[in-house]
Motif scaffolding. Structure first.
Motif, mmCIF file in Angstrom:
data_model
loop_
_atom_site.group_PDB
_atom_site.id
_atom_site.type_symbol
_atom_site.label_atom_id
_atom_site.label_comp_id
_atom_site.label_asym_id
_atom_site.label_seq_id
_atom_site.Cartn_x
_atom_site.Cartn_y
_atom_site.Cartn_z
ATOM 1 N N ARG A 24 1.474 -1.403 0.074
ATOM 2 C CA ARG A 24 0.363 0.007 -0.246
ATOM 3 C C ARG A 24 0.634 1.419 -0.073
ATOM 4 N N LYS A 25 2.045 1.739 0.570
ATOM 5 C CA LYS A 25 2.491 2.328 0.696
ATOM 6 C C LYS A 25 3.105 2.474 -0.677
ATOM 7 N N GLU A 26 3.572 1.666 -1.150
ATOM 8 C CA GLU A 26 4.847 1.778 -2.670
ATOM 9 C C GLU A 26 3.292 1.781 -3.995
ATOM 10 N N LEU A 27 2.445 2.359 -3.277
ATOM 11 C CA LEU A 27 1.001 2.421 -4.837
ATOM 12 C C LEU A 27 1.486 3.460 -5.600
ATOM 13 N N PRO A 28 1.730 3.420 -7.318
ATOM 14 C CA PRO A 28 1.852 4.827 -7.706
ATOM 15 C C PRO A 28 0.791 5.842 -7.402
ATOM 16 N N LYS A 29 1.343 6.676 -7.860
ATOM 17 C CA LYS A 29 0.451 7.998 -7.854
ATOM 18 C C LYS A 29 0.207 8.253 -9.254
ATOM 19 N N ILE A 30 -1.519 8.102 -9.214
ATOM 20 C CA ILE A 30 -2.117 8.129 -10.044
ATOM 21 C C ILE A 30 -3.338 9.647 -10.824
ATOM 22 N N PRO A 31 -2.480 10.171 -11.762
ATOM 23 C CA PRO A 31 -3.500 11.563 -11.831
ATOM 24 C C PRO A 31 -5.002 11.089 -12.368
ATOM 25 N N GLY A 32 -5.426 12.008 -11.091
ATOM 26 C CA GLY A 32 -7.226 12.297 -11.353
ATOM 27 C C GLY A 32 -7.494 10.862 -10.386
ATOM 28 N N ALA A 33 -6.827 10.365 -9.818
ATOM 29 C CA ALA A 33 -7.476 9.462 -9.064
ATOM 30 C C ALA A 33 -7.263 9.742 -7.334
ATOM 31 N N LYS A 35 -5.858 9.473 -3.459
ATOM 32 C CA LYS A 35 -4.824 9.186 -2.941
ATOM 33 C C LYS A 35 -4.892 7.491 -2.431
ATOM 34 N N ASP A 36 -5.005 7.101 -2.611
ATOM 35 C CA ASP A 36 -4.840 5.863 -2.148
ATOM 36 C C ASP A 36 -5.615 4.391 -3.296
ATOM 37 N N ALA A 37 -5.633 5.287 -4.817
ATOM 38 C CA ALA A 37 -5.934 4.320 -5.889
ATOM 39 C C ALA A 37 -4.939 3.346 -6.353
ATOM 40 N N ALA A 38 -5.795 1.894 -6.451
ATOM 41 C CA ALA A 38 -5.046 1.385 -6.974
ATOM 42 C C ALA A 38 -5.209 0.696 -8.543
ATOM 43 N N TRP A 39 -5.793 1.533 -9.101
ATOM 44 C CA TRP A 39 -5.871 1.613 -10.696
ATOM 45 C C TRP A 39 -5.110 0.663 -11.392
ATOM 46 N N ALA A 40 -4.114 -0.133 -11.476
ATOM 47 C CA ALA A 40 -3.264 -0.269 -12.170
ATOM 48 C C ALA A 40 -3.305 -1.572 -12.870
ATOM 49 N N TRP A 41 -4.536 -1.636 -13.381
ATOM 50 C CA TRP A 41 -4.209 -2.509 -14.346
ATOM 51 C C TRP A 41 -5.153 -2.370 -15.778
#
Length: 357
Positions: A24-33, A35-41
């Motif tokens: 969770r601490k390593e989650l990338p920062k995704i523009p527009g998402a 803070k805690d989003a894992a919209w990575a798929w």
């Protein structure tokens, strides 16, 4: 030689066949998402954590089938007779098609009224009003005069995407209710109250069951794509109440509704994220402690799991028979399959879930 395949946080989209994923601490920062989003798929992803159910993982999970015993995990559709949150009760009508010869059924069902899956359209991130992977309410609200410019032919984050994928995986049952009553016989809790189940509570339960709750990448027993099942005792308590008491409990005002469930503190959220469960489910109407314990400024767990991480939440699952059988066998991992309803634009679904031992 190690076969570990590590997913780099910023290498998007993520590869679901990896064996180790970002914390969770390593989650990338995704523009527009959020803070805690894992919209990575992937920017068009509709599956969230169900991406982890790769053919290899499903095949490996089938090894849990040792006896061939099947245990249904759904309550009957009419239970609870009076749902909470003013939801409509199940209605069943029989239609006579040909007198004395042919009959049909007609159902009226609020999918959130009983044993259910919360899909990704159910709960948004409260601050941004965004649902999973950037979906907005404009994609969900029905339009009074639909036309090609106001309808979404793809039904973004609809339950039918999850139904098309299908759900089959290894599940780990934590029988917290039994553990608490065993270790605290003089201090039982009422599942109809906001009893918060902490991570340390789950760890104590798991230790008694012989389960290590660390992710496999950290030397524990939790594999990516597992399903977490938590028994808090709601179904047991429901069946012990008389009909009048059940109705009274369901008719409590929204401000007075309360159920036992997982706490919303940071330790719990980080553990749920970092284990990479494909989905989570429990026997209570809300899975998380209700009303939420606003520890460290946190509110609803639903926004983290559904909107930020794409992790389906199952509620009011009937874990009674499964828990008894697991105690008899001394094993706490089973194969679970579930078939959500194929409803285009749907928000949630009855679970249609079965455990196979």
């Amino acid at each position: 030689m190690s076969t570990e395949r590590v997913q780099a946080p910023d290498q998007l989209p993520w590869d679901p066949t990896c064996t180790r994923f970002p914390t969770r601490k390593e989650l990338p920062k995704i523009p527009g998402a959020p803070k805690d989003a894992a919209w990575a798929w992937g920017k068009d992803d509709e599956l969230g954590r169900l991406n982890l159910l790769t053919p290899a993982r499903v095949k490996a999970a089938a090894a849990e089938i040792k006896l061939g015993e099947m245990i249904r995990l759904d309550l009957p559709l009419h239970i609870p007779e009076t749902p909470g949150f003013d939801r409509e009760p199940f209605e069943h009508r029989i239609k006579e098609v040909v007198e004395d010869l042919v009959y049909d059924d007609t159902y009226s069902l609020n999918t959130q009224s009983g044993t259910q899956w919360d899909g990704f359209r159910h709960f948004a991130h409260l601050e941004t009003k965004l649902f999973y992977n950037g979906t907005t309410s404009a994609s969900i609200k029905p339009h009074p005069n639909p036309n090609p410019s106001t309808t979404d032919p793809k039904h973004k984050c609809s339950i039918h995407h999850l139904a098309t994928q299908g759900i089959a995986s290894r599940a780990i049952l934590l029988d917290y209710r039994h553990h608490h009553l065993t270790t605290h016989p003089d201090d039982p809790y009422n599942p109809y109250t906001s009893h918060a189940i902490t991570l340390s509570d789950l760890q104590s339960c798991a230790k008694a069951q012989g389960v290590n709750l660390l992710p496999a990448s950290q030397g524990g027993d939790i594999q990516p794509g597992d399903i977490l099942l938590v028994r808090s005792g709601f179904v047991e308590a429901y069946h012990r109440l008389d009909p009048a008491a059940r109705t009274a409990a369901a008719h409590r005002s929204h401000a007075d509704l309360a159920w036992a469930g997982l706490s919303q503190d940071e330790d719990m959220l980080t553990w749920l994220h970092d284990c990479y469960f494909a989905a989570v489910a429990g026997d209570s109407p809300t899975f998380e402690c209700w009303p939420p314990v606003r520890a460290e400024g946190r509110g609803f767990m639903h926004q983290e799991l559904l909107a930020c991480w794409g992790m389906m939440i199952g509620e009011m699952w009937d874990l009674e028979r499964l828990a008894r059988r697991c105690r008899e066998l001394g094993r706490w991992t089973v194969f679970v399959t579930s078939a959500p309803a194929m409803v285009f634009g749907g928000v949630g679904s009855h679970a249609n879930a079965t455990a196979i031992l």
